[in-house]
Design an enzyme around this catalytic site. Sequence first.
Site, PDB file in Angstrom:
ATOM      1  N   GLU A  81    -106.116 -11.483  37.150  1.00  0.00           N
ATOM      2  CA  GLU A  81    -107.452 -12.004  36.633  1.00  0.00           C
ATOM      3  C   GLU A  81    -108.232 -11.055  35.963  1.00  0.00           C
ATOM      4  OE1 GLU A  81    -106.292 -12.448  39.842  1.00  0.00           O
ATOM      5  OE2 GLU A  81    -106.220 -14.405  40.277  1.00  0.00           O
ATOM      6  N   MET A 135    -107.634  12.637  28.354  1.00  0.00           N
ATOM      7  CA  MET A 135    -108.849  13.061  28.571  1.00  0.00           C
ATOM      8  C   MET A 135    -109.213  13.722  29.677  1.00  0.00           C
ATOM      9  SD  MET A 135    -111.336  13.271  26.548  1.00  0.00           S
ATOM     10  CE  MET A 135    -111.620  12.000  25.016  1.00  0.00           C
ATOM     11  N   PHE A 161    -111.041 -19.098  54.174  1.00  0.00           N
ATOM     12  CA  PHE A 161    -109.852 -18.444  53.386  1.00  0.00           C
ATOM     13  C   PHE A 161    -110.290 -18.254  51.843  1.00  0.00           C
ATOM     14  CE2 PHE A 161    -105.899 -18.849  51.147  1.00  0.00           C
ATOM     15  CZ  PHE A 161    -105.368 -17.979  51.338  1.00  0.00           C
ATOM     16  N   GLN A 162    -109.940 -17.283  51.595  1.00  0.00           N
ATOM     17  CA  GLN A 162    -110.125 -16.999  49.941  1.00  0.00           C
ATOM     18  C   GLN A 162    -111.929 -17.235  49.849  1.00  0.00           C
ATOM     19  OE1 GLN A 162    -107.328 -18.656  47.561  1.00  0.00           O
ATOM     20  NE2 GLN A 162    -106.199 -16.682  48.065  1.00  0.00           N
ATOM     21  N   LYS A 209    -115.118 -26.280  45.806  1.00  0.00           N
ATOM     22  CA  LYS A 209    -113.975 -27.333  45.628  1.00  0.00           C
ATOM     23  C   LYS A 209    -114.705 -28.657  45.730  1.00  0.00           C
ATOM     24  CE  LYS A 209    -109.374 -27.850  46.372  1.00  0.00           C
ATOM     25  NZ  LYS A 209    -108.068 -27.341  47.409  1.00  0.00           N
TER      26      LYS A 209
END
Lengths: 186, 581
Positions: B52, B482, B114-115, B164
């Site tokens: 993502e 760097m 969940f999630q 949802k």
Amino acid sequence: MAALNIKKGSSSHSAYDLRDFHSQAERSHTLALIVDNEAGVLARVIGLFSGRGYNIDSLTVAETDHKGHRSRITIVTRGTEAVIEQIKAQLGRIVPVHEVHDLTVESAAVERELALFKVVGGGDKRVEALRLADIFRANVVDSTLESFVFEITGTSEKIDAFAELMRPLGLADVARTGVAALSRGA
Amino acid sequence: MSRTMTGAKMVVQALKDQGVEVVFGYPGGAVLPIYDEIFQQNDIRHVLVRHEQAAVHMAEGYARSTGKPGVVLVTSGPGATNAVTGMVDALMDSIPIVVFTGQVPTFMIGTDGFQEADTVGITRPCTKHNWLAKDTDRLAGIIHEAFHVATSGRPGPVLIDIPKDVQFATGTYTEPRQARVDHYKPRLKGDIEAITRLVELMESAERPIFYTGGGVINSGPGASQLLRELVDATGFPITSTLMGLGAYPASGKSWLGMLGMHGLYEANLAMHGCDLMIAIGARFDDRITGRVSDFSPDSTKAQIDIDASSINKIVHVDLPILGDVGHVLEDLLMIWKSRGRKTNRAALAGWWKQIDAWKEVKCLSYAPSETVIKPQYALERLEALTKGRDRYVTTEVGQHQMWAAQFLGFEAPNRWMTSGGLGTMGYGFPASIGVQIAHPESLVINIAGEASFLMNMQEIGTAMQFRAPVKQFILNNERLGMVRQWQDLLHGGRYSQSWSESLPDFVKLAEAFGAKGIQCSDPAQLDDAIMEMIEYDGPVIFDCLVEKHENCFPMIPSGKPHNEMLLAADAEAFKSGAALV
């Protein structure tokens, strides 16, 4: 360079503020915000202060326009002129913040705070507490044989002074609302 | 006529109404209804990423190269948290992004489902604004408002969290023209009095300089055009931040190159010595100013910016002009022309003479080699072989990024995509895919280091699946270059954790995904290898093995002013001095 001929005064939407920007002196400012009364708006404002390391000395918030879903947040903060200007500009960027007013700069303002004091004790101390409350125009809103709850409104300084006097007289608990403020005049 | 539809369908309908063509995303439980709607239509293309974070960087590359907002769709919980880095990156660099996240159903919010994650809470300081859409009837209006906020004023990322059950429920669709956008209307026109004052300052300035930034590019191609006209008509020198490269062409006669920590000697000394600094869409980042108390001490400073909080934040500005760069430049040019196009020509000639003397220092010079590829040489050759092509460049973060900014020339805006503010390693590869999706026929090159590339290398899969023929030009020094450079200069040469062990064989890695791999370590063969990369029709991973110990100069060490810049020749003396401190 020569002084710029730009109007004084400032709000969140103006970058033109010509007070001494380099002053390192910190000063207390009372800011009034008009915001959409929606979930998370207070968290956005507080998160800005904590995230960028600014101070909040006092904060009050409540819906002031039920129909328009608007709330008023009054914040007392402290900082140099440059920091205060930055705070106002940052507040002005928050999408649900509609107006930012610096009541300390824009015009004369009235500031009031409400506090409740519980004083526990008997004898002379109890009489003295009642006498001082009268002088400070505090109301008794609850009393038992051993205690009073005083209600007092005024400037934060007045409430601080009242608290100092009550401390030796059995001050047990304090609740303060924080500052509410409005500009004077029409 | 009002239309009713499910929340999921509203998302797709609103995207169509906003003119969205591509969505970068990754499905999951809490966004399945939206994915079901995407399945049943052909107007909006969905690019399936492999992580993502990469979806947001792709959307950034898409947005930065087109000027249109980039759109991301991810699921709740880990989908949202993985996208956070990309959102902060877009916030720091003012890139318009609209992120849609799924959320557990409203009745489950707060139950550690969940999630489940507090997505709006987590992303509140990571976005310009965010919304939790709890009501299907309001969903479409929120989406239109979100596009407005993302693209108006100073652009930035916004997020809409959609539970949802809101996706499943049916509600009334709000058309874009009915959406509530009036409350957020940043001011575009600058104060005419202040602009006139700036013209007066420009007419008499002896040592003026334009200091421009990403705000010029965000203001649109018209702003870059006006800037070019203004710079060429006045003959004032111009320098730019990392984010602003391309607004004024690198081949332009007034161009001094990039300024800042790894900026050009002439650009930094001109900033230090100027008497009038005109900052345009630039925010005085610490990588630009060096030590603030010694920053350009003798100049009058004017700043044009659309964001009031960018003015007087770091450096006190004498003449602030709040407004959109394009609008202000239009008025500025008009007023300057109407007053007779005056500049202090005699003084300007002297100023240019001084600048030309600084240019003679040739601050980008390096020791060439016939046996090993110097990273600067690799970029010089890449520039020579791709210049004039329809080219877009992205970068990762580190030495290669600074060398790219120094050695590549950009002639147009929106052609250079890099992570400036947040400095996100892993940005460049997915960003290059986002650019390529927007410009399928163009040459898109990501200048990378091997360590940055590894941070999002899984996206080779995305590049292959969507036939994005991006060229990954990896300057492989087997070091976090760097970090190594700072340890070399400032930490006594103690290279703590700054080398890349167990590197993959990049050629085999490319081949494992079906892409092309090229490795080159011989300067004599570099040109042929680069041409092979350019001409291959498909994604290429180019493993360019370069000098391992090269440092990037010039460099203003942290906390030093512009006039205490280190050139390559000063490095050894600086190190021995630093060791004493």
